[in-house]
Write a protein that holds these residues in place. Structure first.
Motif, short mmCIF file in Angstrom:
data_model
loop_
_atom_site.label_atom_id
_atom_site.label_comp_id
_atom_site.label_asym_id
_atom_site.label_seq_id
_atom_site.Cartn_x
_atom_site.Cartn_y
_atom_site.Cartn_z
N PRO A 37 60.51 41.32 33.94
CA PRO A 37 61.73 40.52 33.78
C PRO A 37 62.99 41.36 33.61
O PRO A 37 64.06 40.97 34.08
CB PRO A 37 61.44 39.70 32.51
CG PRO A 37 59.96 39.64 32.42
CD PRO A 37 59.48 40.95 32.94
N TYR A 38 62.87 42.52 32.97
CA TYR A 38 64.04 43.36 32.72
C TYR A 38 64.47 44.10 34.00
O TYR A 38 65.66 44.31 34.22
CB TYR A 38 63.75 44.35 31.59
CG TYR A 38 63.23 43.66 30.36
CD1 TYR A 38 64.06 42.82 29.60
CD2 TYR A 38 61.90 43.78 29.98
CE1 TYR A 38 63.58 42.14 28.50
CE2 TYR A 38 61.41 43.10 28.88
CZ TYR A 38 62.25 42.28 28.14
OH TYR A 38 61.76 41.60 27.05
N ILE A 39 63.51 44.44 34.84
CA ILE A 39 63.83 45.08 36.12
C ILE A 39 64.50 44.08 37.05
O ILE A 39 65.49 44.39 37.73
CB ILE A 39 62.57 45.68 36.77
CG1 ILE A 39 62.00 46.79 35.89
CG2 ILE A 39 62.89 46.22 38.17
CD1 ILE A 39 60.68 47.36 36.39
N ILE A 40 63.98 42.86 37.07
CA ILE A 40 64.59 41.81 37.90
C ILE A 40 65.99 41.48 37.40
O ILE A 40 66.92 41.28 38.18
CB ILE A 40 63.70 40.55 37.91
CG1 ILE A 40 62.36 40.85 38.59
CG2 ILE A 40 64.40 39.40 38.65
CD1 ILE A 40 61.37 39.71 38.54
N LEU A 75 72.80 47.16 29.44
CA LEU A 75 71.79 46.66 28.52
C LEU A 75 70.40 46.68 29.15
O LEU A 75 69.44 47.18 28.54
CB LEU A 75 72.15 45.23 28.08
CG LEU A 75 73.34 45.10 27.14
CD1 LEU A 75 73.77 43.64 27.00
CD2 LEU A 75 73.01 45.68 25.77
N GLU A 76 70.28 46.14 30.37
CA GLU A 76 68.96 46.05 31.01
C GLU A 76 68.40 47.43 31.31
O GLU A 76 67.20 47.68 31.16
CB GLU A 76 69.05 45.22 32.30
CG GLU A 76 69.51 43.79 32.11
CD GLU A 76 68.61 42.98 31.19
OE1 GLU A 76 67.42 43.33 31.06
OE2 GLU A 76 69.10 41.99 30.61
N ALA A 137 64.85 34.67 40.82
CA ALA A 137 63.69 35.42 40.34
C ALA A 137 63.84 35.79 38.87
O ALA A 137 62.87 35.77 38.11
CB ALA A 137 63.51 36.69 41.18
N MET A 138 65.08 36.12 38.46
CA MET A 138 65.32 36.47 37.06
C MET A 138 65.03 35.28 36.15
O MET A 138 64.38 35.42 35.11
CB MET A 138 66.77 36.92 36.87
CG MET A 138 67.09 37.33 35.43
SD MET A 138 68.84 37.70 35.12
CE MET A 138 69.55 36.04 35.12
N TYR A 139 65.52 34.11 36.55
CA TYR A 139 65.27 32.92 35.73
C TYR A 139 63.81 32.48 35.81
O TYR A 139 63.30 31.83 34.90
CB TYR A 139 66.18 31.77 36.17
CG TYR A 139 67.62 31.95 35.76
CD1 TYR A 139 67.97 32.15 34.43
CD2 TYR A 139 68.66 31.94 36.69
CE1 TYR A 139 69.29 32.32 34.04
CE2 TYR A 139 69.99 32.11 36.32
CZ TYR A 139 70.30 32.30 34.99
OH TYR A 139 71.61 32.47 34.60
#
Length: 242
Positions: A37-40, A75-76, A137-139
């Motif tokens: 999720p953090y990479i996306i 942040l990510e 994709a992130m959501y």
């Protein structure tokens, strides 16, 4: 006004994993958390920062989009670095295998839009189309956590604040995109907002079950302590008789 509220909500969403990574640092382990999720989210922030800059958008019409996603990149990327530091060797390889293509893909997209497309309308269409996919994709990435919640019937790895800020941010950016007639901003939030509601519903369903497990663990510890005390008393009685 909506853009300011959207920026605040997105800032809360992007910074919400700070609590997760504080736990990772404290325990020196990534446990069952996934880095995907953090990479996306990183890819999403890269694309929408590029989308909001005057190279793609017309002048600074999407300045709020560029600023908040620029902060999101910092942040990510920090979260990914912390994950890499504490992850097992196997997990580190997985992260690198996903992260390198993501960075290369963004480089290709930004170079193509800057040097091969020569007007803002087409640049917005190209970068925005890819951004819609990345944002959706992130959501959608928390669905991994949703599956885990349903299997374990515990919300331990799906924090409430993350689900709430995801719903709030996607709802506000949906309104911002519709008011500005920008479907490249509004479209992915048609996915993000319902998924945020789904996470909140699941949290409410399984929250009490997750909390109910704690007293059971305490009972076990207390029972073990009582058993130990009983054994000591029996031993002392035996010694006195002999």
């Amino acid at each position: 006004m909506v853009s300011i509220a959207g920026n605040v909500a997105s800032l809360l969403l992007y910074s919400a994993p700070i609590f997760t990574f504080a736990r990772v640092i404290k325990r020196k382990s990534t446990e069952e958390y996934s880095c995907v999720p953090y990479i996306i989210a990183l890819l999403n922030c890269l694309l929408y920062t590029w989308y909001g800059l005057p190279i793609v958008s017309y002048r600074w019409e999407n300045f709020p989009v560029a600023t908040i996603n620029g902060l999101g990149i910092l942040l990510e990327f920090s979260f990914v670095l912390v994950y890499l530091w504490f992850a097992s060797t196997r997990e580190k390889i997985k992260v690198v295998v996903i992260l390198i293509p993501v960075i290369l893909a963004f480089g290709i997209i930004s170079a193509t839009s800057a040097f091969m497309i020569h007007n803002h309308h087409q640049r917005k269409a190209f970068v925005g189309s890819v951004g819609v996919v990345a944002s959706a994709a992130m959501y959608g990435s928390p669905l991994v956590a949703v599956k885990q919640v349903m299997q374990t019937k515990s919300v331990e790895f799906m924090p409430f604040h993350l689900s709430f800020f995801s719903f709030l941010a996607s709802s506000l950016w949906l309104v911002y995109g519709l008011l500005g007639h920008d479907l490249f901003i509004a479209s992915p939030n048609f996915v993000g907002s319902p998924l945020g509601i789904l996470q909140l519903v699941l949290y409410c369903m399984y929250r009490k079950r997750g909390i109910a497990e704690v007293p059971n663990k305490l009972d076990v510890v207390q029972n073990d302590h009582k058993s130990t005390q009983l054994e000591i008393m029996v031993t002392e009685d035996t010694k006195e008789k002999t």
